[in-house]
Write an enzyme that holds these catalytic residues in place. Structure first.
Site, PDB file in Angstrom:
ATOM      1  N   GLU A  70       9.343   3.410  14.200  1.00  0.00           N
ATOM      2  CA  GLU A  70      10.006   3.727  12.941  1.00  0.00           C
ATOM      3  C   GLU A  70      10.111   5.241  12.809  1.00  0.00           C
ATOM      4  OE1 GLU A  70       9.673   0.871   9.644  1.00  0.00           O
ATOM      5  OE2 GLU A  70       7.553   0.932  10.123  1.00  0.00           O
ATOM      6  N   GLY A  78       2.600 -10.723  10.519  1.00  0.00           N
ATOM      7  CA  GLY A  78       3.458 -10.147  11.558  1.00  0.00           C
ATOM      8  C   GLY A  78       3.624 -11.096  12.739  1.00  0.00           C
ATOM      9  N   GLY A 100       2.917  -4.960   7.474  1.00  0.00           N
ATOM     10  CA  GLY A 100       1.942  -5.766   6.755  1.00  0.00           C
ATOM     11  C   GLY A 100       0.817  -6.184   7.676  1.00  0.00           C
ATOM     12  N   SER A 101       0.237  -7.326   7.381  1.00  0.00           N
ATOM     13  CA  SER A 101      -0.946  -7.759   8.133  1.00  0.00           C
ATOM     14  C   SER A 101      -0.572  -8.338   9.505  1.00  0.00           C
ATOM     15  CB  SER A 101      -1.707  -8.796   7.324  1.00  0.00           C
ATOM     16  OG  SER A 101      -0.904  -9.934   7.163  1.00  0.00           O
ATOM     17  N   ASN A 152       0.797  -1.235   0.000  1.00  0.00           N
ATOM     18  CA  ASN A 152       0.000   0.000   0.000  1.00  0.00           C
ATOM     19  C   ASN A 152       0.826   1.280   0.000  1.00  0.00           C
ATOM     20  OD1 ASN A 152       0.765  -0.419   2.629  1.00  0.00           O
ATOM     21  ND2 ASN A 152      -1.101   0.438   3.499  1.00  0.00           N
ATOM     22  N   CYS A 210      -2.985   1.865   6.794  1.00  0.00           N
ATOM     23  CA  CYS A 210      -3.075   1.279   8.141  1.00  0.00           C
ATOM     24  C   CYS A 210      -3.601   2.323   9.134  1.00  0.00           C
ATOM     25  CB  CYS A 210      -1.715   0.763   8.568  1.00  0.00           C
ATOM     26  SG  CYS A 210      -0.423   1.966   8.309  1.00  0.00           S
ATOM     27  N   GLU A 253       5.092  -3.354  12.150  1.00  0.00           N
ATOM     28  CA  GLU A 253       4.010  -2.369  12.013  1.00  0.00           C
ATOM     29  C   GLU A 253       2.876  -3.080  11.289  1.00  0.00           C
ATOM     30  OE1 GLU A 253       3.710   0.335  13.431  1.00  0.00           O
ATOM     31  OE2 GLU A 253       5.774   0.682  14.074  1.00  0.00           O
TER      32      GLU A 253
HETATM   33  P1  NDP Z   1       0.788  -9.090   4.156  1.00  0.00           P
HETATM   34  O1  NDP Z   1       1.080  -9.370   5.572  1.00  0.00           O
HETATM   35  O2  NDP Z   1       0.021 -10.091   3.397  1.00  0.00           O
HETATM   36  O3  NDP Z   1       2.140  -8.896   3.336  1.00  0.00           O
HETATM   37  C1  NDP Z   1       3.161  -8.048   3.774  1.00  0.00           C
HETATM   38  C2  NDP Z   1       4.485  -8.585   3.297  1.00  0.00           C
HETATM   39  O4  NDP Z   1       4.743  -9.836   3.939  1.00  0.00           O
HETATM   40  C3  NDP Z   1       4.511  -8.862   1.794  1.00  0.00           C
HETATM   41  O5  NDP Z   1       5.781  -8.549   1.280  1.00  0.00           O
HETATM   42  C4  NDP Z   1       4.271 -10.350   1.747  1.00  0.00           C
HETATM   43  O6  NDP Z   1       4.727 -10.979   0.573  1.00  0.00           O
HETATM   44  C5  NDP Z   1       5.067 -10.803   2.954  1.00  0.00           C
HETATM   45  N1  NDP Z   1       4.751 -12.150   3.418  1.00  0.00           N
HETATM   46  C6  NDP Z   1       3.651 -12.900   3.135  1.00  0.00           C
HETATM   47  N2  NDP Z   1       3.760 -14.116   3.740  1.00  0.00           N
HETATM   48  C7  NDP Z   1       4.928 -14.128   4.406  1.00  0.00           C
HETATM   49  C8  NDP Z   1       5.603 -15.088   5.213  1.00  0.00           C
HETATM   50  N3  NDP Z   1       5.081 -16.290   5.457  1.00  0.00           N
HETATM   51  N4  NDP Z   1       6.787 -14.761   5.747  1.00  0.00           N
HETATM   52  C9  NDP Z   1       7.335 -13.530   5.524  1.00  0.00           C
HETATM   53  N5  NDP Z   1       6.758 -12.605   4.750  1.00  0.00           N
HETATM   54  C10 NDP Z   1       5.565 -12.871   4.200  1.00  0.00           C
HETATM   55  O7  NDP Z   1       0.134  -7.661   4.113  1.00  0.00           O
HETATM   56  P2  NDP Z   1      -0.298  -6.845   2.809  1.00  0.00           P
HETATM   57  O8  NDP Z   1       0.830  -6.687   1.907  1.00  0.00           O
HETATM   58  O9  NDP Z   1      -1.547  -7.465   2.285  1.00  0.00           O
HETATM   59  O10 NDP Z   1      -0.583  -5.391   3.425  1.00  0.00           O
HETATM   60  C11 NDP Z   1      -1.775  -5.036   3.987  1.00  0.00           C
HETATM   61  C12 NDP Z   1      -1.660  -5.034   5.503  1.00  0.00           C
HETATM   62  O11 NDP Z   1      -0.549  -4.266   5.918  1.00  0.00           O
HETATM   63  C13 NDP Z   1      -2.853  -4.409   6.173  1.00  0.00           C
HETATM   64  O12 NDP Z   1      -3.314  -5.244   7.201  1.00  0.00           O
HETATM   65  C14 NDP Z   1      -2.331  -3.097   6.755  1.00  0.00           C
HETATM   66  O13 NDP Z   1      -2.972  -2.652   7.889  1.00  0.00           O
HETATM   67  C15 NDP Z   1      -0.922  -3.416   7.011  1.00  0.00           C
HETATM   68  N6  NDP Z   1      -0.110  -2.204   6.955  1.00  0.00           N
HETATM   69  C16 NDP Z   1       0.368  -1.662   8.115  1.00  0.00           C
HETATM   70  C17 NDP Z   1       1.102  -0.503   8.131  1.00  0.00           C
HETATM   71  C18 NDP Z   1       1.669   0.038   9.399  1.00  0.00           C
HETATM   72  O14 NDP Z   1       2.638   0.788   9.353  1.00  0.00           O
HETATM   73  N7  NDP Z   1       1.157  -0.285  10.562  1.00  0.00           N
HETATM   74  C19 NDP Z   1       1.379   0.235   6.891  1.00  0.00           C
HETATM   75  C20 NDP Z   1       0.877  -0.438   5.720  1.00  0.00           C
HETATM   76  C21 NDP Z   1       0.151  -1.605   5.784  1.00  0.00           C
HETATM   77  P3  NDP Z   1       3.711 -11.223  -0.650  1.00  0.00           P
HETATM   78  O15 NDP Z   1       3.330  -9.876  -1.144  1.00  0.00           O
HETATM   79  O16 NDP Z   1       4.518 -11.989  -1.612  1.00  0.00           O
HETATM   80  O17 NDP Z   1       2.537 -11.987  -0.109  1.00  0.00           O
END
Ligand code: NDP
Length: 478
Positions: A459, A231, A226-227, A150, A282, A248
């Protein structure tokens, strides 16, 4: 055959085990580029390259680190329009939002260029005679960076720049859906003379590359955005390996609107916070907690504003809301609307839009008169949807705002200094906004949350040093 954008390992552009097309969510038939997909073995090579580069990079002078980061920042800023266009095409945010995000990435590099020069320690007299104590910061080492789709350039930038400023080497794994922005960023680092191995880029599946990185004991620290599910999985792996960690994750951010709020400011904050960037932030304002006396006026004004919002191609000048990132995310958003409707909730807007280009478009949607216990108010939706919750007084507003497993950002719209002050003190969130949207932050101050939203040091800003350095306390006897 189309050019394949390669991974970057040890200063060389290398093909992956496979490749995948990066498509435009506004026009899925349009391919932005084809990007290599690295293998688990490539991930190990990237970690080894970072490890090999570490002694030299960590011993560069602050001036050398400053100069690299500063020129990267200048390059990004100079190319913001072009990079922003690529970002808008791959992620779907509007062109002004995408250019703004790109400029943010450039500013972040320039800020951390300055931080490279501002590094310092402490010199402290011992409690014992003839002994001096020095507390200094050293790089953590090799840092694994895993980023979401995002903010495909800003998040890699705000992890990579402080890592490099403090002498770490990095392996970046960007989200599979948005490799182009990260690729451009690494091209710029390469063009600016980043030493071989200090920065490595591996693109492809998190299931393959993330797992390979997590299993690699040569990574000293992980920074992940990420999610929550991913996480927590990363946290479990890092705990087992005693690897330093910064997470995060999601939010369910409340925006409280009190009856003494300026209605225009409150509606603008709610609409911006909930729907801009297609609600895929997020820090999005997903729970609008509204004081009963202003409830009807707020809902009516918000309804009018969102009905006038233009949803469409991010590159069109009049577009205010771009597409949702993927068909899966659109289906998930629509499923939450069904859940709300099954609970008897009135929904304004929110429908998927038929579009000639077959993009993943959705109207902004507002769910009225909801209860905080409902599933739509407990789980992060991550789309252009927000719910409204009516409350009787300030204390109830604060209680509802805090009744969530998340704690990233929380906002209040009020003219009362007393309410603003109490809210700042009582909000269980890492960031508090007064008369502002919950989303939209500066780059030179701490970013992060509490409770289920974040884990580990903050961060951004100078606070990033807590994660990207480790302390050494030296005792010296004369
Ligand atoms: P994901 O958790 O699905 O993916 C984040 C990253 O993790 C991607 O690069 C993904 O790779 C990778 N990933 C997936 N599976 C694994 C694994 N088993 N081990 C290690 N890494 C892995 O989240 P999204 O990309 O769908 O992002 C959306 C989410 O991020 C939302 O829930 C949002 O709230 C959160 N977010 C939080 C922020 C914050 O600062 N608090 C800012 C932005 C977003 P791949 O793409 O290949 O699946």
């Amino acid at each position: 055959m189309a050019e394949i954008h390669k991974n970057y390992i040890g200063g060389a552009w290398v093909a992956g085990a496979d490749a995948s097309d990066n498509t435009n969510p506004a026009k899925p038939a349009e391919i932005i580029g084809t990007y290599a997909m690295a293998s688990a073995a490539d991930a190990d090579k990237a970690v080894a390259a970072a490890r090999q580069a570490l002694p030299e990079w960590s011993n560069t002078t602050p001036q050398q680190r400053h100069d690299l980061l500063d020129s990267v920042g200048n390059q990004i800023l100079g190319r913001a329009d072009e990079i922003g266009k690529t970002l808008a095409r791959e992620e779907g945010k509007t062109l002004p939002e995408a250019i703004g995000e790109t400029m943010r990435a450039g500013q972040v590099f320039k800020f951390f260029a300055g931080e490279a020069l501002r590094q310092s320690g402490e010199f402290i007299p011992s409690v014992r005679p003839n002994i001096d104590i020095e507390v200094s910061r050293e790089p953590v080492g090799v840092v694994g960076l895993i980023t979401p789709w995002n903010f495909p350039i800003a998040i890699p930038a705000w992890k990579m720049a402080p890592a490099l400023a403090w002498g770490n080497c990095v392996v970046l794994k960007p989200a599979s859906l948005t490799p182009a922005s990260a690729h451009v960023l690494v091209e710029i680092l390469d063009a600016c003379g980043c030493p071989k191995g200090a920065v490595n880029l591996i693109m492809g599946s998190g299931g393959v590359l993330g797992e390979a990185m997590l299993a690699n004991a040569d990574i000293d620290a992980f920074s992940f955005t990420g999610s929550v599910a991913t996480g927590r999985h990363i946290a479990a792996a890092c705990a087992a390996m005693q690897t330093k960690l910064q997470l995060e994750m999601g939010g369910k951010n409340p925006l409280v609107v009190m009856d003494d709020a300026d209605l225009d400011i409150a509606v603008a904050a709610a609409v911006n916070g909930a729907f801009f960037s297609t609600g895929q932030r997020c820090t999005a304002s997903s729970r609008l907690i509204v004081h009963a006396p202003i409830y009807d006026a707020f809902v009516e004004a918000t309804r009018k504003t969102i009905k006038a919002l233009k949803v469409g191609n991010p590159l069109d000048a009049e577009t205010q809301i771009g597409p949702v990132i993927s068909p899966e995310q659109l289906q998930s958003n629509l499923a939450y609307l069904d859940i709300a409707k099954k609970e008897g909730i009135e929904v304004i807007g929110g429908a998927a839009l038929d579009h000639a280009d077959k993009g993943y478009f959705q109207n902004p949607g507002l769910m009225l008169d909801t209860k905080n216990q409902m599933r739509i108010n407990r789980e992060e939706i991550f789309g252009p949807l927000a719910s409204v919750i009516k409350v009787g007084d300030f204390d109830e507003a604060v209680a509802v705002a805090n009744d969530t497993e998340f704690g990233l950002s929380a906002g209040i719209c009020t003219k009362s200094l007393s309410h603003a002050r109490q809210f700042r003190k009582q909000a269980q969130a890492g960031m508090v906004m007064v008369n502002l949207p919950t989303a939209g932050v500066d780059y030179h101050v701490a970013f992060g949350g509490r409770k289920g939203s974040s884990f580990g040091p903050r961060e951004q800003g100078r606070y990033a040093a807590e994660f990207y350095t480790t302390l050494k306390t030296s005792y010296i006897q004369a």
